[in-house]
Design an enzyme around this catalytic site. Structure first.
Site, mmCIF file in Angstrom:
data_model
loop_
_atom_site.group_PDB
_atom_site.id
_atom_site.type_symbol
_atom_site.label_atom_id
_atom_site.label_comp_id
_atom_site.label_asym_id
_atom_site.label_seq_id
_atom_site.Cartn_x
_atom_site.Cartn_y
_atom_site.Cartn_z
ATOM 1 N N ASP A 12 0.869 -1.173 0.000
ATOM 2 C CA ASP A 12 0.000 0.000 0.000
ATOM 3 C C ASP A 12 0.913 1.232 0.000
ATOM 4 O OD1 ASP A 12 -2.089 1.763 0.036
ATOM 5 O OD2 ASP A 12 -3.122 0.870 1.747
HETATM 6 C C1 BGC Z 1 -4.990 3.384 0.148
HETATM 7 C C2 BGC Z 1 -5.057 2.417 -1.025
HETATM 8 C C3 BGC Z 1 -4.903 3.186 -2.309
HETATM 9 C C4 BGC Z 1 -3.601 3.939 -2.267
HETATM 10 C C5 BGC Z 1 -3.329 4.735 -3.506
HETATM 11 C C6 BGC Z 1 -3.783 4.282 0.092
HETATM 12 O O1 BGC Z 1 -3.904 5.316 1.015
HETATM 13 O O2 BGC Z 1 -4.999 2.664 1.355
HETATM 14 O O3 BGC Z 1 -6.274 1.728 -0.998
HETATM 15 O O4 BGC Z 1 -4.988 2.331 -3.403
HETATM 16 O O5 BGC Z 1 -3.606 4.849 -1.185
HETATM 17 O O6 BGC Z 1 -4.138 5.850 -3.567
#
Ligand code: BGC
Length: 816
Positions: free
Chosen positions: A226
């Site tokens: 993530d």
């Molecule tokens: C989130 C993800 C997301 C990523 C990119 C993170 O803060 O937890 O679900 O895909 O950001 O935006």
């Protein structure tokens, strides 16, 4: 041309260690680096999952789709497969190869900030929909990245908390959707969660990634972190993380190359990652030609895709209460009061799932259009903005195109907005962020941006105008400085790079155009982030609340639209309690007291308390339905279609009743999954706690009769069939649910567990025979000692009904 493993071997074999390592980390928020020497283009990923945003955070438009809870409420995998098809088309229009979704963690508490992104509290329902979603997207050559593996089911301390969870709970509740997506849909990538599981970060978990995902389930795709969720080089590399996102890298990329150079990480480990990366690139067609990357983003607005989106809302809206008021008899209603903070443009949840819609249709307008003979009035009643709201985009016209909404942007290649702009662009948001160079050819820290729009207020009076920014900024109205934020004080927005919000009152005249200009320039030459939010609050009307109640009293029928918004429901934080924000409870209660012929529409992404529910004429749970929501809901209200959703999550009466009440949000950096497998309805049915609305509940505009179930047992399967009859006066849908209850379980098991379901649509008077097939797994639990699924011999009751608590027929079956 397809890329075989031999081709991948050859490609990987031609790469230097530095080139291989370069692919293990992003270069920016959404891109991997290309390897130009070998003709490997840059892979592009994008959020997701409620649409495909593309690579900008300035509001490039795409179809805004219903949230996960709407998807869960459809109980219709075939329809979600079609949704996958339109998601793939949206991805194609943005040149995106990997869609960062779906979100399939199981919400343990209704307060979890990302509940709205999830499908359900039930692992089987989540798994069936996840398989349909992923297959629907991937059959068009776009990858899904299923997330967040695993147990990212609360936002409180999400970057560090350890989910303390036992093996059986993990296997029975929190992993099945991932397992099904891998084994049945062959998902091409997986995103690790921010949190720890049993003390170890998910991106460093040999057990989760190596043993379960890769070895047991046979996953051969890519594992990515993530965003900013990687915490080490050697440990993460050894555990099986393939890709650190976003870039520039902190732990992989050149740092991983150095670790290979020093022998801390073996080259074989790096090669494995490169294989996973290249395999993914091959699957999405990126290796077919060097020109495969780099396509410009389009803002397709496609009627066919809208139709599917609308269908998902129709099938994912849940009628939880109806005393006969719905569907509205439009011809018999002389006057209608449409009330509530969300009765204009319906709201969405916040965070990475947000996309900028093509249109911002107001619910009140969609309803009025369908009731041409009815006098429709609109009153806000109360407001639920968290702080000064972002300016209503519908009031802004870019000077270069009076027919559009939003800002014209001008980019300057110096920090002082000097000379002529070197590029221009349109923004369809009033909260804009740029990470890295704002435009090709510009250098972060050495450029500046001007926003221009004509602002036409819709109400007279003292507006509050606000400005906050990452960087320095000023706001002018008709050439006159109104807010000077050129010496910003540190605030909290824009990933911590933002200023505090400055505000000014300004008396404005409705209908008069004002020229709005914002200048934005970097605070320091090194700043990679620029951002600005323009806020504006309409004048406060002292008797807003009373006017709404009076409107309800004088109307034949009232529709009150309450709920939440991105300020209250988002990733990054949980909700404090089950209440509707602001004065909404009092508003609903007062409107119902003034006019019992009131329909309450709840536009929120997770369960809320509704102590007034039984006193309303009808209650519709509309979730966050995306940009087709207004028209879909209007159709449902007047009966052009029927809401055929069923709750995918329990609505509790009070927080004390919830299964995680004693455990959430945890302490000392840990949250114990003490409820074990008794998540959601498994807890309510086992402990005899009556919720406000049970899992699986939802009414139709017609009624159904369930016949006697017949059992056919043989060839390793149990098939239950029964006759279903539409006994009402109109066409409608029923979701027939089958729950299994073991008579003498060897381990503590829930009183009932969903084992099969089917959604059936029948005309008035029509009947059909439905069949539900159960394999061994439908009876099984995770046997920790044997490390396998066990379906013990013995007697099981099969409960067939219209919800987890509305059982219409029961039959017994004995497993030999
Ligand atoms: C989130 C993800 C997301 C990523 C990119 C993170 O803060 O937890 O679900 O895909 O950001 O935006």
């Amino acid at each position: 041309m397809t890329t075989t493993d031999t081709d991948l071997d050859a490609l990987a074999g031609a790469m230097t260690v530095d080139e291989k390592a370069s692919l293990t980390a992003g270069v920016s928020l959404w891109y991997l680096p290309p390897v130009e020497r070998l003709g490997i283009p840059a892979l592009k990923v994008s959020d997701g999952p409620s649409g495909v945003r593309g690579d900008s955070l300035i509001g490039r438009r795409s179809l805004s789709l219903p949230c996960g809870m709407t998807i869960g409420s459809t109980w219709n995998p075939a329809l979600i497969g079609e949704l996958g098809t339109i998601l793939a088309a949206e991805a194609e229009s943005k040149g995106v190869r990997v869609l960062l979704g779906p979100t399939v963690c199981i919400p343990r508490t209704p307060l979890a900030g990302r509940t709205f992104e999830s499908f359900s509290e039930d692992p089987l329902l989540t798994a069936r929909l996840a398989v349909a979603y992923v297959s629907g997207v991937q059959r068009h050559g776009v990858a899904c990245c299923i997330k967040h593996f695993a147990c990212n089911d609360q936002e409180h301390e999400r970057m560090s908390i350890s989910a303390e969870v036992d093996e059986r709970t993990l296997r029975e509740i929190h992993l099945p959707a991932f397992e099904a997506a891998v084994k049945e849909a062959g998902v091409w990538s997986v995103m690790t969660a921010y949190n720890k599981v049993n003390g170890t970060y998910c991106g460093e978990q040999p057990e989760l990634i190596g043993t379960i995902l890769r070895h047991e389930w046979g996953f051969d795709g890519l594992v990515m972190s993530d965003w900013f969720g990687t915490h080490s080089t050697a440990a993460a590399a050894a555990a099986g993380l393939d890709l650190e996102m976003p870039g520039p890298s902190a732990w992989f990329g050149p740092t991983l190359a150095a670790a290979v150079g020093s022998g801390e990480v073996s080259e074989a480990v790096l090669d494995d990652k490169v294989h996973h990366l290249l395999r993914l690139m091959g699957r999405v067609g990126l290796l077919e030609s060097p020109a495969a990357g780099g396509q410009a983003e389009r803002e397709d607005d496609d009627p066919g895709r809208r139709q599917v989106a609308r269908r998902v809302v129709i099938e994912g809206t849940v009628l939880v209460h109806n005393d006969g008021l719905l569907p509205l008899e439009a011809a018999a209603i002389g006057s209608l009061a449409v009330i509530g903070p969300n009765a204009g443009v319906l709201e969405a949840g916040g965070g990475s799932s947000e996309v900028t819609p093509h249109v911002r249709r107001r619910l009140v307008d969609a309803v009025a259009e369908r009731m041409p003979g009815t006098a429709v009035v609109h009153e806000v009643g109360c407001r639920i903005d968290r702080g000064l709201p972002t300016i209503d985009l519908g009031l802004l016209t870019p000077p270069s195109d009076r027919a559009d909404t939003g800002f014209d942007l001008e980019y300057f290649d110096n920090g002082d907005l000097a000379g002529s702009p070197v590029a221009t662009e349109r923004a369809h948001l009033a909260r804009l962020t740029w990470v890295g160079p704002p435009h090709p050819g510009l250098t972060s820290g050495r450029c500046s941006i001007r926003l221009k729009a004509t602002f036409t207020p819709d109400v007279d009076g003292p507006w509050l105008v606000g400005l906050e920014s990452a960087g320095r900024s000023v706001l002018r109205v008709d050439g006159q400085m109104v807010i000077d934020n050129s010496n910003p004080e540190r605030g909290q927005g824009f990933y911590g790079a933002g200023s505090t919000l400055l505000e000014q009152a300004r008396t404005l005249v409705a209908g008069q155009p004002y020229q709005l200009e914002v200048d934005l320039w970097p605070r320091a030459a090194a700043s990679p982030v620029l951002g600005v939010r323009v806020a504006a609050e309409r004048p406060r009307v002292a008797d807003e609340f009373e006017r709404a109640v009076a409107a309800a009293q004088h109307a034949d029928v009232a529709v009150v639209v309450v709920g939440s918004n991105r300020g209250w429901e988002s990733e990054g934080f949980d909700r404090p309690d089950l209440s509707l924000p602001g004065d909404q409870r009092r508003l609903v209660e007062s409107v119902i007291a003034a006019n019992p012929r009131t329909v309450v529409v709840v536009n929120a992404g997770s369960p809320v308390e509704m102590p007034w529910a039984s006193t309303a004429g009808a209650v519709l749970v509309a979730w966050y339905p995306g940009e087709e929501g207004a028209d879909a809901l209007a159709d449902l209200l007047v009966g052009l279609d029927e809401p055929s959703g069923r709750l995918p999550i329990t609505f509790p009466s009070a927080m004390e009743d919830t299964p995680t009440f004693d455990y959430y949000p945890g302490h000392d950096g840990k949250v114990t999954y003490g409820e074990g497998v008794f998540v959601g309805y498994r807890h309510y049915v086992s402990a005899g706690v009556v919720p406000l609305f049970p899992f699986g509940h939802g009414l139709s505009y017609t009624s159904f009769d369930y016949g006697e179930p017949q059992i056919d047992q043989g060839s390793g399967r149990v098939v239950v069939s029964l006759e279903l009859t539409n006994t009402g006066a109109r066409r409608g849908s029923e979701v027939v649910q089958l729950y299994v209850r073991p008579h003498a379980p060897k381990v503590p098991r829930p009183d009932r567990e969903l084992a099969a379901f089917t959604k059936v649509t029948l005309d008035a008077g029509q009947n059909t025979t439905i069949s539900l097939a159960l394999d061994d797994k439908a009876f099984a639990y995770w046997d920790v000692a044997g490390h396998l699924w066990a379906a013990d011999p013995g007697t099981y009751e099969l409960l067939i009904g219209a919800s987890s608590q509305d059982i219409r027929a029961t039959v017994e079956v004995t497993l030999p």
